[in-house]
Design a protein around this motif. Structure first.
Motif, PDB file in Angstrom:
ATOM      1  N   ASP A 172       0.827  -1.203   0.000  1.00  0.00           N
ATOM      2  CA  ASP A 172       0.000   0.000   0.000  1.00  0.00           C
ATOM      3  C   ASP A 172       0.867   1.261   0.000  1.00  0.00           C
ATOM      4  OD1 ASP A 172       0.970  -0.097   2.575  1.00  0.00           O
ATOM      5  OD2 ASP A 172      -0.962   0.184   3.560  1.00  0.00           O
TER       6      ASP A 172
ATOM      7  N   PRO B   2      -5.505   4.915  -3.647  1.00  0.00           N
ATOM      8  CA  PRO B   2      -6.759   5.621  -3.926  1.00  0.00           C
ATOM      9  C   PRO B   2      -7.101   5.577  -5.411  1.00  0.00           C
ATOM     10  CG  PRO B   2      -5.299   6.953  -2.548  1.00  0.00           C
ATOM     11  CD  PRO B   2      -4.493   5.796  -3.039  1.00  0.00           C
ATOM     12  N   PRO B   3      -8.366   5.854  -5.748  1.00  0.00           N
ATOM     13  CA  PRO B   3      -8.761   5.863  -7.157  1.00  0.00           C
ATOM     14  C   PRO B   3      -7.904   6.824  -7.983  1.00  0.00           C
ATOM     15  CG  PRO B   3     -10.696   5.938  -5.735  1.00  0.00           C
ATOM     16  CD  PRO B   3      -9.504   6.084  -4.836  1.00  0.00           C
ATOM     17  N   ASP B   4      -7.729   6.461  -9.259  1.00  0.00           N
ATOM     18  CA  ASP B   4      -6.998   7.273 -10.247  1.00  0.00           C
ATOM     19  C   ASP B   4      -5.494   7.329  -9.987  1.00  0.00           C
ATOM     20  OD1 ASP B   4      -9.445   7.929 -11.520  1.00  0.00           O
ATOM     21  OD2 ASP B   4      -9.773   9.550 -10.078  1.00  0.00           O
ATOM     22  N   THR B   5      -4.975   6.451  -9.133  1.00  0.00           N
ATOM     23  CA  THR B   5      -3.536   6.401  -8.908  1.00  0.00           C
ATOM     24  C   THR B   5      -2.855   5.651 -10.046  1.00  0.00           C
ATOM     25  OG1 THR B   5      -3.770   6.458  -6.507  1.00  0.00           O
ATOM     26  CG2 THR B   5      -1.716   5.548  -7.375  1.00  0.00           C
TER      27      THR B   5
ATOM     28  N   VAL C  40      -2.977  -1.885 -10.045  1.00  0.00           N
ATOM     29  CA  VAL C  40      -3.448  -1.084  -8.919  1.00  0.00           C
ATOM     30  C   VAL C  40      -4.827  -1.584  -8.526  1.00  0.00           C
ATOM     31  CG1 VAL C  40      -4.115   1.206  -8.113  1.00  0.00           C
ATOM     32  CG2 VAL C  40      -2.123   0.942  -9.592  1.00  0.00           C
TER      33      VAL C  40
ATOM     34  N   THR D 269      -7.836  -0.327  -6.274  1.00  0.00           N
ATOM     35  CA  THR D 269      -8.188   0.957  -5.671  1.00  0.00           C
ATOM     36  C   THR D 269      -8.998   0.784  -4.392  1.00  0.00           C
ATOM     37  OG1 THR D 269     -10.174   1.109  -7.058  1.00  0.00           O
ATOM     38  CG2 THR D 269      -8.162   2.126  -7.894  1.00  0.00           C
TER      39      THR D 269
END
Length: 402
Positions: A9, A43-46, A61, A63
């Protein structure tokens, strides 16, 4: 050949902090045994930086959406923050896993910290290694000794209750790691004793040998080289224990040192929050994020590590050892390193004691040289990345063999 999945993480990045440096050593060692896939919980969009993940066969990834709203509040109230967030991760991560990560048979699944293992502990095929390089319950307990909650927040009665619940919960998690992991990895012998299993392997934190010293560029002044006698404290100051130590160093220790060493100054080197940036003044330089810590270390007369809270081991001390900079530290700061106070570094826990050591060393070049020489030998003998990588490979082989 051993095929590995690395689950974390924490994302790779540069400049690399201590956790990322450890991760790079582990993944590099695993790549020496066979192909390595990497799965990052984020987190989203990483999007992981491509240049930092090129050595993986596949990178994905999973999310984790923000944990907010009425449900989050109710679950935190009922179960405590640590347990509630782990349940949120388990609910949301499973459907977000890439198909290849669950459809591939791995020899070893290496979890970078128990926070990543807990929600995904039975989702992959392969023998499990869990790297517990920081103990959350130790951090929470130590904050409580100073009347603070997690991240240094004021410890209200409600937060005190939640802290106790989290300490108990993390203790259960660590006992579960000890029971279920094929191999548990820690950063020092003290942490191995905390887990209490014969399947524990100590992979020490490391720092590479410094590059050859190059001439300074003709224009521009490197960070942390503003003149005077320099006491350096380096790290990421968005981590609450570092921020707490920075305030202690500048507000309590530095004034006492300047009574004996009038030109003494402090350099805080690393990414800084607004609160830490506000500590800058006539005798305090806050560099912010720097592309390399090398100029700061080479300009330092001392590295000071006035931490009151921490677990695992401090790579900032190994940095200083590698560069031949003498160190003054608290007991917590030096914890887990196989050092002898007075031989490898100076240790004290009060502001008066830390200031006295700093002033003594700043006025005694021979003593500084003796400490730095002994510390450099220790670093070269036990804390180079290639030494830790060999232990990682042994741990992976042991896990794969069952």
């Amino acid at each position: 050949m051993i095929r590995s999945l690395f689950v974390s993480d924490i994302l790779p990045r540069r400049p690399a902090g201590g956790a990322v440096q450890r991760m790079n050593v582990v993944t590099g060692a695993l790549a020496g045994l066979g192909p390595v896939d990497a799965l990052f919980l984020a987190p989203p969009d990483t999007v992981p930086p491509q240049e930092e993940t090129a050595h993986f066969d596949r990178t994905g990834v999973a999310t984790v959406p923000p944990y907010t709203g009425v449900r989050a509040l109710l679950e935190i109230a009922a179960r405590g923050p640590s347990a509630a967030y782990a349940a949120h991760q388990r609910r949301t991560l499973t459907p977000a896993l890439p198909a290849w990560s669950t459809g591939t048979r791995y020899d070893v699944v290496w979890f970078n910290r128990e926070r990543a293992w807990l929600p995904l502990r039975d989702r992959f095929t392969g023998r499990t290694v869990v790297d517990v390089d920081d103990f959350e319950d130790v951090l929470i307990r130590r904050w409580g000794q100073f009347g603070r909650g997690v991240w240094g927040m004021p410890l209200t009665p409600w937060r005190r209750v939640q802290a106790r619940r989290s300490i108990t919960w993390w203790g259960r998690v660590h006992r579960r790691v000890a029971r279920e992991a094929a191999v548990a990895v820690v950063s020092c012998a003290d942490d191995a004793a905390r887990l209490g299993t014969d399947r524990t392997v100590v992979v020490p934190n490391t720092y590479p040998a410094p590059p050859p010293e190059l001439p300074e560029p003709s224009s521009g002044q490197p960070p942390g080289t503003g003149g005077g006698t320099t006491m350096l404290f380096q790290g990421s100051f968005d981590w609450a224990p570092n921020a707490d130590a920075a305030r202690r160093l500048t507000g309590e220790i530095l004034p006492l040192v300047r009574e004996r060493v009038p030109d003494a100054r402090v350099v805080l080197a690393g990414a800084a929050t607004p609160d830490v940036a506000a500590l800058a003044g006539p005798h305090v330089e806050v560099t912010g994020a720097v592309p390399s810590m090398t100029p700061c270390l080479r300009a330092a007369d001392l590295v000071v590590v006035p931490l009151r809270v921490g677990s695992g081991t401090r790579i900032k001390i190994l940095e200083a050892f590698a560069y031949g900079v003498p160190v003054v530290s608290t007991t917590v700061g030096a914890e887990g390193l196989d050092v002898t106070a007075g031989e490898h570094l100076a240790v004290a826990d009060t502001a008066d004691g830390l200031a006295r050591h700093c002033a003594d060393l700043l006025t005694d070049p021979a003593r500084r040289e003796a400490l730095a020489t002994a510390a450099s030998r220790l670093h070269a003998g036990r804390h180079l990345p290639e030494q830790a990588a060999a232990v990682v490979r042994r741990a992976a082989r042991r896990a794969a063999a069952g």
